[in-house]
Design an enzyme around this catalytic site. Structure first.
Site, PDB file in Angstrom:
ATOM      1  N   GLY A   1     -11.034   4.072   0.201  1.00 28.63           N
ATOM      2  CA  GLY A   1     -12.165   5.074   0.671  1.00 28.63           C
ATOM      3  C   GLY A   1     -14.054   4.234   0.735  1.00 28.63           C
ATOM      4  O   GLY A   1     -14.096   4.753   1.028  1.00 28.63           O
TER       5      GLY A   1
ATOM      6  N   CYS B   1      -9.470 -28.037   5.971  1.00 29.58           N
ATOM      7  CA  CYS B   1      -8.132 -26.924   6.727  1.00 29.58           C
ATOM      8  C   CYS B   1      -7.611 -27.991   7.757  1.00 29.58           C
ATOM      9  O   CYS B   1      -7.693 -28.969   7.839  1.00 29.58           O
ATOM     10  CB  CYS B   1      -7.734 -25.846   7.061  1.00 29.58           C
ATOM     11  SG  CYS B   1      -8.631 -25.581   8.590  1.00 29.58           S
TER      12      CYS B   1
ATOM     13  N   CYS C   1     -14.623 -27.845   6.242  1.00 27.15           N
ATOM     14  CA  CYS C   1     -13.723 -26.953   5.507  1.00 27.15           C
ATOM     15  C   CYS C   1     -11.859 -28.543   6.030  1.00 27.15           C
ATOM     16  O   CYS C   1     -12.801 -29.827   6.171  1.00 27.15           O
ATOM     17  CB  CYS C   1     -13.241 -26.052   6.915  1.00 27.15           C
ATOM     18  SG  CYS C   1     -12.052 -25.799   6.643  1.00 27.15           S
TER      19      CYS C   1
ATOM     20  N   ASP D   1       1.169  -1.659  -0.006  1.00 25.06           N
ATOM     21  CA  ASP D   1      -0.137  -0.047   0.276  1.00 25.06           C
ATOM     22  C   ASP D   1       0.880   1.177   0.065  1.00 25.06           C
ATOM     23  O   ASP D   1       2.281   1.152   0.349  1.00 25.06           O
ATOM     24  CB  ASP D   1      -0.782   0.069   1.437  1.00 25.06           C
ATOM     25  CG  ASP D   1       0.311   0.158   2.585  1.00 25.06           C
ATOM     26  OD1 ASP D   1       0.879   0.728   2.276  1.00 25.06           O
ATOM     27  OD2 ASP D   1      -0.926  -0.251   3.390  1.00 25.06           O
TER      28      ASP D   1
ATOM     29  N   HIS E   1      -7.238 -21.403   9.991  1.00 21.18           N
ATOM     30  CA  HIS E   1      -8.773 -22.162   9.255  1.00 21.18           C
ATOM     31  C   HIS E   1      -9.195 -20.657   8.723  1.00 21.18           C
ATOM     32  O   HIS E   1      -9.986 -20.377   7.334  1.00 21.18           O
ATOM     33  CB  HIS E   1      -9.236 -21.949  10.593  1.00 21.18           C
ATOM     34  CG  HIS E   1     -10.829 -22.291  10.391  1.00 21.18           C
ATOM     35  ND1 HIS E   1     -11.393 -23.259   9.328  1.00 21.18           N
ATOM     36  CD2 HIS E   1     -12.000 -21.022  10.531  1.00 21.18           C
ATOM     37  CE1 HIS E   1     -12.723 -23.187   9.492  1.00 21.18           C
ATOM     38  NE2 HIS E   1     -13.300 -21.967   9.673  1.00 21.18           N
TER      39      HIS E   1
ATOM     40  N   CYS F   1      -8.901 -27.864  11.115  1.00 20.87           N
ATOM     41  CA  CYS F   1     -10.073 -28.732  11.046  1.00 20.87           C
ATOM     42  C   CYS F   1     -10.404 -30.186  11.035  1.00 20.87           C
ATOM     43  O   CYS F   1     -10.813 -30.798  11.367  1.00 20.87           O
ATOM     44  CB  CYS F   1     -11.420 -27.988   9.863  1.00 20.87           C
ATOM     45  SG  CYS F   1     -11.816 -26.281  10.255  1.00 20.87           S
TER      46      CYS F   1
ATOM     47  N   ASP G   1      -8.120  -7.519   0.535  1.00 21.64           N
ATOM     48  CA  ASP G   1      -7.040  -7.407   0.830  1.00 21.64           C
ATOM     49  C   ASP G   1      -7.900  -7.100   2.328  1.00 21.64           C
ATOM     50  O   ASP G   1      -8.839  -6.403   1.969  1.00 21.64           O
ATOM     51  CB  ASP G   1      -5.801  -7.091   1.210  1.00 21.64           C
ATOM     52  CG  ASP G   1      -6.438  -5.321   1.503  1.00 21.64           C
ATOM     53  OD1 ASP G   1      -6.639  -4.678   1.139  1.00 21.64           O
ATOM     54  OD2 ASP G   1      -6.549  -4.930   2.835  1.00 21.64           O
TER      55      ASP G   1
HETATM   56 ZN   LIG Z   1     -11.152 -25.127   8.771  1.00 22.12          ZN
END
Ligand SMILES: [Zn+2]
Length: 385
Positions: A227, A317, A315, A91, A346, A320, A277
């Site tokens: 903005g 991940c 999920c 940025d 996660h 999880c 982002d």
């Molecule tokens: Zn997860």
């Protein structure tokens, strides 16, 4: 490699594409995890890589104040300094100057402020923001824009939008001079850096349209919408995005800065946004708030003390697959560092996987049914935070 973008699929207003940068290709729509100090809090680069993150955002204000862009340039630029070989967007530093610094004043030359770390005096001008980002060597640099507080009157918003346009001209001139090696004393760490312009105009459609038109006239590699997500209702934000994207070139990526919730991402993709982002998945993870396909849960809630289920049954991940809610609640209550790491893994997986599903839906021209199912899943279940 120089900067390039091409759309591979469109479905209604939603777009899927490939953004090529000096450090590789990013599939869009994409979400950029925020690595404020050159690191995403709680997770290592290798974990980010495994999650499928293709691009990071880093904050110019923080890196400029500490450890300093000169020091990073002497280390060969930000990629080498932090050990991340994929694309990085920085940025301009403006947002942090407006939100973090002490005794800030703004005039036509730029923003003048005192460091939140040690009180030292600094100025951030459009030229200085371009110089710092050249030294950092990010793949995408942002122009310095004036960050307006919400709400603002139309008159105040117009004056600010017009100043942002004048700053954008100066930022572009400086960027081109840096690229041509015409700025002595500044190390250009990445010759393939691209620069994005930023559309402002608060919540006023005609200001947004005018800002888009004039920012495009200046000519940047791509365009961002700034903005928004500053306290206005979601419907107002969606409306501003809808009013802005038609004025931006279809063959360039569009970046909605600092947004947002999973619902915001889906709704903004529907309106033609390609890049996002937000600190929400990482910051909320550290506070125990977890995003799931059926809404948010707060892991510190006593109801999870003996809950053997994973955060989200759908999920895949690491967290999880291996941790129960009971264990995650215990780690949070105990103040264990692993709590932040597991929760962040996660939440980032949830965001990045949502974007993957969005890209697939666009490719198969079923984005509208994905969008509907996504909102239905969230609204069918109760949120406990
Ligand atoms: Zn997860």
């Amino acid at each position: 490699m120089s900067f390039d973008f091409h759309l591979t699929h469109t479905d209604g207003g939603a777009r899927r594409g490939l953004m090529t940068t000096a450090h590789g290709v990013v599939e869009t729509p994409a979400f950029m995890p925020v690595g404020t100090q050159g690191a995403v809090k709680g997770v290592t680069h290798s974990e980010l890589d495994a999650l499928g993150a293709e691009i990071l955002l880093s904050n110019t204000y923080h890196l400029y104040l500490r450890p300093g862009d000169d020091l990073i340039a002497r280390r060969g630029g930000l990629h080498r300094f932090i050990g991340w070989t994929k694309p990085i967007l920085t940025d301009s530093g403006g947002y942090q100057v407006f939100s973090l610094s002490n005794r800030r004043t703004v005039d036509e030359t730029g923003a003048h402020f005192r460091s939140h770390l040690d009180g030292s005096a600094h100025s951030l001008t459009p030229e200085k923001a371009a110089d710092i980002q050249a030294q950092l060597g990010s793949d995408i640099a942002m122009v310095l824009d004036e960050c307006l507080a919400h709400p603002a009157t139309e008159e105040v918003a117009r004056r600010s939008m017009e100043r942002t346009l004048r700053w954008a001209c100066r930022a572009r001139d400086r960027f081109l001079a840096l690229r041509d090696g015409l700025v002595p004393g500044v190390t250009v760490s990445n010759r393939g850096q691209a620069q994005f312009g930023i559309v402002q105009g608060s919540v006023f459609p005609r200001l947004r349209e005018e800002s888009a038109r004039q920012t495009v006239e200046i000519g940047f590699e791509a365009y961002a919408i700034g903005g928004l997500s500053v306290g206005e209702p979601p419907d107002v934000m969606y409306d501003m995005v809808s009013r802005t994207t038609p004025g931006l070139p279809a063959d360039r990526p569009r970046y909605l800065m600092g947004t947002g919730t999973p619902e915001d991402l889906v709704e903004s993709v529907a309106r033609g946004i390609d890049l996002f982002d937000c600190v929400l998945p990482t910051r909320n993870a550290r506070n125990g708030q977890l995003f799931t396909s059926t809404g948010r849960i707060n892991i510190k809630n006593a109801r999870y003390a003996e809950d053997d289920r994973p955060i989200d049954l759908s999920c895949g991940c690491y967290t999880c697959r291996t941790c129960s809610r009971a264990y995650l609640r215990h780690l949070f209550q105990a103040g264990e560092i692993n709590s932040s790491t597991l929760n962040t893994l996660h939440n980032l997986h949830f965001y990045l996987d949502t974007l993957r599903q969005i890209r697939d839906a666009i490719a198969f021209r079923r984005f509208e049914s994905f969008r509907l199912a996504f909102h239905q899943s969230l609204s069918r279940h109760s949120h406990d935070s």
